[in-house]
Write a protein that holds these residues in place. Sequence first.
Motif, PDB file in Angstrom:
ATOM      1  N   THR A   1      -2.498  -8.955   0.749  1.00 35.45           N
ATOM      2  CA  THR A   1      -1.897  -7.669   0.434  1.00 35.45           C
ATOM      3  C   THR A   1      -2.918  -6.790  -0.284  1.00 35.45           C
ATOM      4  OG1 THR A   1      -1.055  -8.522  -1.658  1.00 35.45           O
ATOM      5  CG2 THR A   1       0.421  -8.659   0.240  1.00 35.45           C
ATOM      6  N   PRO A   2      -2.696  -5.479  -0.267  1.00 34.37           N
ATOM      7  CA  PRO A   2      -3.661  -4.603  -0.932  1.00 34.37           C
ATOM      8  C   PRO A   2      -3.682  -4.755  -2.454  1.00 34.37           C
ATOM      9  CG  PRO A   2      -1.958  -3.312   0.182  1.00 34.37           C
ATOM     10  CD  PRO A   2      -1.697  -4.739   0.466  1.00 34.37           C
ATOM     11  N   LEU A   3      -2.567  -5.205  -3.037  1.00 37.22           N
ATOM     12  CA  LEU A   3      -2.489  -5.396  -4.489  1.00 37.22           C
ATOM     13  C   LEU A   3      -2.127  -6.844  -4.798  1.00 37.22           C
ATOM     14  CD1 LEU A   3      -0.546  -2.178  -5.536  1.00 37.22           C
ATOM     15  CD2 LEU A   3      -2.986  -2.590  -5.712  1.00 37.22           C
ATOM     16  N   SER A   4      -2.469  -7.285  -5.989  1.00 29.62           N
ATOM     17  CA  SER A   4      -2.151  -8.655  -6.391  1.00 29.62           C
ATOM     18  C   SER A   4      -0.649  -8.814  -6.602  1.00 29.62           C
ATOM     19  CB  SER A   4      -2.903  -9.012  -7.671  1.00 29.62           C
ATOM     20  OG  SER A   4      -2.410  -8.234  -8.745  1.00 29.62           O
ATOM     21  N   ASP A   5      -0.214 -10.056  -6.720  1.00 32.71           N
ATOM     22  CA  ASP A   5       1.207 -10.335  -6.920  1.00 32.71           C
ATOM     23  C   ASP A   5       1.718  -9.734  -8.229  1.00 32.71           C
ATOM     24  OD1 ASP A   5       1.281 -11.717  -4.552  1.00 32.71           O
ATOM     25  OD2 ASP A   5       1.023 -13.688  -5.493  1.00 32.71           O
ATOM     26  N   GLU A   6       0.894  -9.715  -9.249  1.00 33.71           N
ATOM     27  CA  GLU A   6       1.308  -9.159 -10.538  1.00 33.71           C
ATOM     28  C   GLU A   6       1.557  -7.657 -10.429  1.00 33.71           C
ATOM     29  OE1 GLU A   6      -1.483 -11.073 -10.229  1.00 33.71           O
ATOM     30  OE2 GLU A   6      -0.706 -12.922 -11.105  1.00 33.71           O
ATOM     31  N   TRP A   7       0.667  -6.948  -9.730  1.00 36.46           N
ATOM     32  CA  TRP A   7       0.858  -5.514  -9.545  1.00 36.46           C
ATOM     33  C   TRP A   7       2.083  -5.242  -8.680  1.00 36.46           C
ATOM     34  CZ3 TRP A   7      -0.824  -1.947 -12.500  1.00 36.46           C
ATOM     35  CH2 TRP A   7      -2.060  -2.047 -13.137  1.00 36.46           C
ATOM     36  N   SER A   8       2.287  -6.032  -7.656  1.00 36.77           N
ATOM     37  CA  SER A   8       3.453  -5.840  -6.786  1.00 36.77           C
ATOM     38  C   SER A   8       4.753  -6.066  -7.559  1.00 36.77           C
ATOM     39  CB  SER A   8       3.387  -6.786  -5.594  1.00 36.77           C
ATOM     40  OG  SER A   8       2.260  -6.515  -4.809  1.00 36.77           O
TER      41      SER A   8
ATOM     42  N   LEU B   1       9.537  -3.861 -10.403  1.00 34.39           N
ATOM     43  CA  LEU B   1      10.316  -3.657 -11.626  1.00 34.39           C
ATOM     44  C   LEU B   1      10.368  -2.183 -12.004  1.00 34.39           C
ATOM     45  CD1 LEU B   1       9.155  -6.711 -13.753  1.00 34.39           C
ATOM     46  CD2 LEU B   1      11.343  -6.403 -12.586  1.00 34.39           C
ATOM     47  N   PHE B   2       9.261  -1.477 -11.829  1.00 38.02           N
ATOM     48  CA  PHE B   2       9.236  -0.040 -12.077  1.00 38.02           C
ATOM     49  C   PHE B   2      10.207   0.681 -11.146  1.00 38.02           C
ATOM     50  CE2 PHE B   2       7.277   4.127 -11.008  1.00 38.02           C
ATOM     51  CZ  PHE B   2       7.480   4.748 -12.221  1.00 38.02           C
ATOM     52  N   ASN B   3      10.258   0.258  -9.892  1.00 37.37           N
ATOM     53  CA  ASN B   3      11.176   0.840  -8.917  1.00 37.37           C
ATOM     54  C   ASN B   3      12.625   0.636  -9.359  1.00 37.37           C
ATOM     55  OD1 ASN B   3      11.480   2.010  -6.145  1.00 37.37           O
ATOM     56  ND2 ASN B   3      12.657   0.131  -5.879  1.00 37.37           N
ATOM     57  N   TRP B   4      12.970  -0.583  -9.750  1.00 40.36           N
ATOM     58  CA  TRP B   4      14.336  -0.858 -10.217  1.00 40.36           C
ATOM     59  C   TRP B   4      14.666  -0.055 -11.460  1.00 40.36           C
ATOM     60  CZ3 TRP B   4      14.026  -6.893  -9.831  1.00 40.36           C
ATOM     61  CH2 TRP B   4      14.108  -7.264  -8.496  1.00 40.36           C
ATOM     62  N   PHE B   5      13.715   0.074 -12.384  1.00 47.53           N
ATOM     63  CA  PHE B   5      13.944   0.851 -13.595  1.00 47.53           C
ATOM     64  C   PHE B   5      14.207   2.316 -13.263  1.00 47.53           C
ATOM     65  CE2 PHE B   5      12.217   3.643 -16.868  1.00 47.53           C
ATOM     66  CZ  PHE B   5      13.053   3.305 -17.924  1.00 47.53           C
ATOM     67  N   CYS B   6      13.449   2.879 -12.335  1.00 47.10           N
ATOM     68  CA  CYS B   6      13.638   4.287 -11.966  1.00 47.10           C
ATOM     69  C   CYS B   6      15.027   4.522 -11.386  1.00 47.10           C
ATOM     70  CB  CYS B   6      12.571   4.724 -10.967  1.00 47.10           C
ATOM     71  SG  CYS B   6      10.947   4.926 -11.681  1.00 47.10           S
TER      72      CYS B   6
ATOM     73  N   ALA C   1       7.881   2.649  -6.010  1.00 50.43           N
ATOM     74  CA  ALA C   1       6.940   1.550  -5.792  1.00 50.43           C
ATOM     75  C   ALA C   1       5.874   1.933  -4.768  1.00 50.43           C
ATOM     76  CB  ALA C   1       7.676   0.293  -5.349  1.00 50.43           C
ATOM     77  N   VAL C   2       6.268   2.600  -3.701  1.00 50.99           N
ATOM     78  CA  VAL C   2       5.312   3.005  -2.665  1.00 50.99           C
ATOM     79  C   VAL C   2       4.341   4.030  -3.225  1.00 50.99           C
ATOM     80  CG1 VAL C   2       5.094   4.216  -0.460  1.00 50.99           C
ATOM     81  CG2 VAL C   2       6.818   2.450  -0.734  1.00 50.99           C
TER      82      VAL C   2
ATOM     83  N   ALA D   1       5.122  -5.738 -10.830  1.00 52.20           N
ATOM     84  CA  ALA D   1       5.252  -4.636 -11.784  1.00 52.20           C
ATOM     85  C   ALA D   1       5.781  -3.380 -11.100  1.00 52.20           C
ATOM     86  CB  ALA D   1       3.912  -4.359 -12.442  1.00 52.20           C
ATOM     87  N   LEU D   2       5.314  -3.104  -9.889  1.00 53.49           N
ATOM     88  CA  LEU D   2       5.805  -1.935  -9.160  1.00 53.49           C
ATOM     89  C   LEU D   2       7.258  -2.104  -8.739  1.00 53.49           C
ATOM     90  CD1 LEU D   2       2.716  -1.053  -6.981  1.00 53.49           C
ATOM     91  CD2 LEU D   2       3.668   0.289  -8.853  1.00 53.49           C
TER      92      LEU D   2
END
Length: 70
Positions: free
Chosen positions: A33-40, A45-50, A9-10, A42-43
């Motif tokens: 935050t630097p990114l919107s809530d949707e991007w955060s 969920l991507f972290n959990w998937f990895c 995610a980072v 998504a990241l």
Amino acid sequence: MQYVFYAPAVLGERFLLFARNNLGWPVASGFRTPLSDEWSLALLLFNWFCYAALGFLAGLKLGGVLWKER
């Protein structure tokens, strides 16, 4: 600890910020935050998937080693 548990995610956040600032990609920023809530989300969920995929592959490898020993 952030790099240990949230490394994908980072790294994804840093890539998206780089792409927005230097490549001109249309990545939305959040209110505080630097990114919107949707991007955060998504990241995250991507972290959990990895990490789930890493655990699954480690389990397959460990299970294969234990199964061959019998």
